[in-house]
Design an enzyme around this catalytic site. Structure first.
Site, PDB file in Angstrom:
ATOM      1  N   THR A   1     119.804  30.655 -45.033  1.00 14.55           N
ATOM      2  CA  THR A   1     120.242  31.083 -43.706  1.00 14.55           C
ATOM      3  C   THR A   1     121.551  30.433 -43.273  1.00 14.55           C
ATOM      4  O   THR A   1     122.059  30.719 -42.185  1.00 14.55           O
ATOM      5  CB  THR A   1     119.169  30.739 -42.656  1.00 14.55           C
ATOM      6  N   LYS A   2     122.102  29.550 -44.089  1.00 13.44           N
ATOM      7  CA  LYS A   2     123.302  28.813 -43.696  1.00 13.44           C
ATOM      8  C   LYS A   2     124.579  29.544 -44.116  1.00 13.44           C
ATOM      9  O   LYS A   2     124.530  30.548 -44.808  1.00 13.44           O
ATOM     10  CB  LYS A   2     123.256  27.404 -44.295  1.00 13.44           C
TER      11      LYS A   2
END
Length: 380
Positions: free
Chosen positions: A185-186
């Protein structure tokens, strides 16, 4: 369905994984692990970097390096992921939760100072959405009270803080230690994966030992000792070369990734600005001392019920937004051994903050649809 997140391949990820396998070494500290560490040290001027399997692992290493023991107090924002607190709770520390600022989810330095006691050992500022906490004030408090600062920079790669004298430093290079995440998700991803930045040279050697299960194995392989053994606390924090190979391909394209993410962020900001002007939502505000790394885009609704209705409406349009943290002071684990405490700003973000779909391959058409549907919900 427009998903909240979508992992992506941008360059030589698969080729580098194949190269790592063919090299005959896919355990930790191979060629790609070293390339990643060198990249971060050179680009962001971290004195020393050690890749880890997760940001959680990096935080746990930092807790050991700070010599956190039972009876110590560690100040943590209530509005954060559980790892920010859990890493220190595992060492027996008492977690002291502190509120967010009223206008953004970052920890409030005024509230930090109110909670410092003779037992306080560590402050853990979390750079929410990659936007800097007020690190100048936090470091002043740490110096005044002789405290460690461990930056939870899970979301903060490629983001900076500008001090009052004009000095600009990368987030993660300011405190004693910093933990980063490369979860899918980064901004820069490796599926899982993390990194510990060590900003004080006196902790370089011990950090290596802790990362190598408490052994001086790294020193042995450098020829500094003739054998290695158990010399300290530690665990298995090294990432596989597979993780580092994937990550390095992303790092080669970090400028391209960041350019696209900033375009997405500012398109949301422009497309939803009328809703803020009309008082329907609050949009992110970047403090003058901070830069924007476009980690996420969120809106803050007026109430829990309104956010719930918006989520349901968007899902009916095949759009998947998500809320974020639940205030840790209201968690079952905390309340099992502690009285209920009032942390109003954190609770407000828990109830009202909504994250919008945000990933490298989000198309203009998809983003236009999201913006149109959110505007439609409120104008109706």
């Amino acid at each position: 369905m427009i998903p909240f997140n979508k992992p992506f391949i941008i360059g030589k990820e698969l080729a580098y994984i194949e190269e790592a396998v063919k090299s005959g070494k896919i355990s930790g500290d191979g060629i790609f692990t070293k390339k990643c560490q060198h990249f971060f040290e050179q680009k962001y001027h971290f004195p020393k970097v050690l890749m880890t399997t997760s940001c959680t692992d990096a935080l746990e290493m930092a807790a050991i390096l700070c010599n956190v023991e039972p009876g110590d107090e560690v100040i943590v924002p209530s509005y954060t992921f559980v790892s920010s607190a859990n890493a220190f709770a595992l060492r027996g520390a008492k977690i002291v939760f502190v509120d967010s600022c009223h206008d953004n989810p970052n920890i409030d330095p005024v509230e930090i100072e109110k909670h410092i006691t003779e037992k306080t050992k560590v402050i853990v500022p979390v750079h929410y959405a990659g936007i800097a906490c007020d690190m100048e004030k936090i470091m002043e408090l740490a110096q005044k009270h002789n405290l460690f600062v461990v930056e939870d920079a899970a979301q903060a790669i490629d983001s900076y803080y500008t001090f009052s004298d004009g000095t600009k430093k990368a987030l993660g290079s300011i405190g004693h230690f910093a933990a980063f995440s490369f979860h899918e998700t980064k901004n820069i991803i490796a599926g899982e994966g993390g990194m510990l930045a060590i900003n004080d040279p006196q902790y370089f050697d011990r950090a290596e030992v802790i990362r190598e299960k408490g052994t001086n194995r790294s020193a042995f392989f450098r020829g500094e000792v003739n054998k290695y053994g158990w010399v300290d606390l530690g665990s298995s924090f090294l990432p596989s070369e597979i993780i580092s190979a994937f990550l390095y391909a992303q790092l080669e394209n970090i400028e391209t990734i960041q350019k696209k993410r900033l375009e997405i962020w500012y398109k949301y900001q422009k497309g939803l600005s009328t809703l803020q002007e009309q008082g329907f939502v609050s949009l992110p505000d970047i403090p003058s001392y901070a830069t924007n790394n476009a980690h996420m885009y969120y809106i803050v609704c007026r109430s829990y019920d309104e956010r719930t209705q918006l989520i349901q409406y968007l899902k009916a349009q095949d759009i998947h937004p998500v809320f974020h943290y639940l205030s840790l002071n209201k968690s079952d684990f905390f309340l099992a051994n502690n009285p209920e405490i009032d942390i109003p700003n954190s609770d407000h973000f828990t109830d009202c903050l909504l994250r919008l779909p945000f990933y490298y391959e989000l198309s203009d058409n998809e983003q236009n649809t999201i913006i149109e549907q959110i505007n439609s919900f409120f104008t109706k």
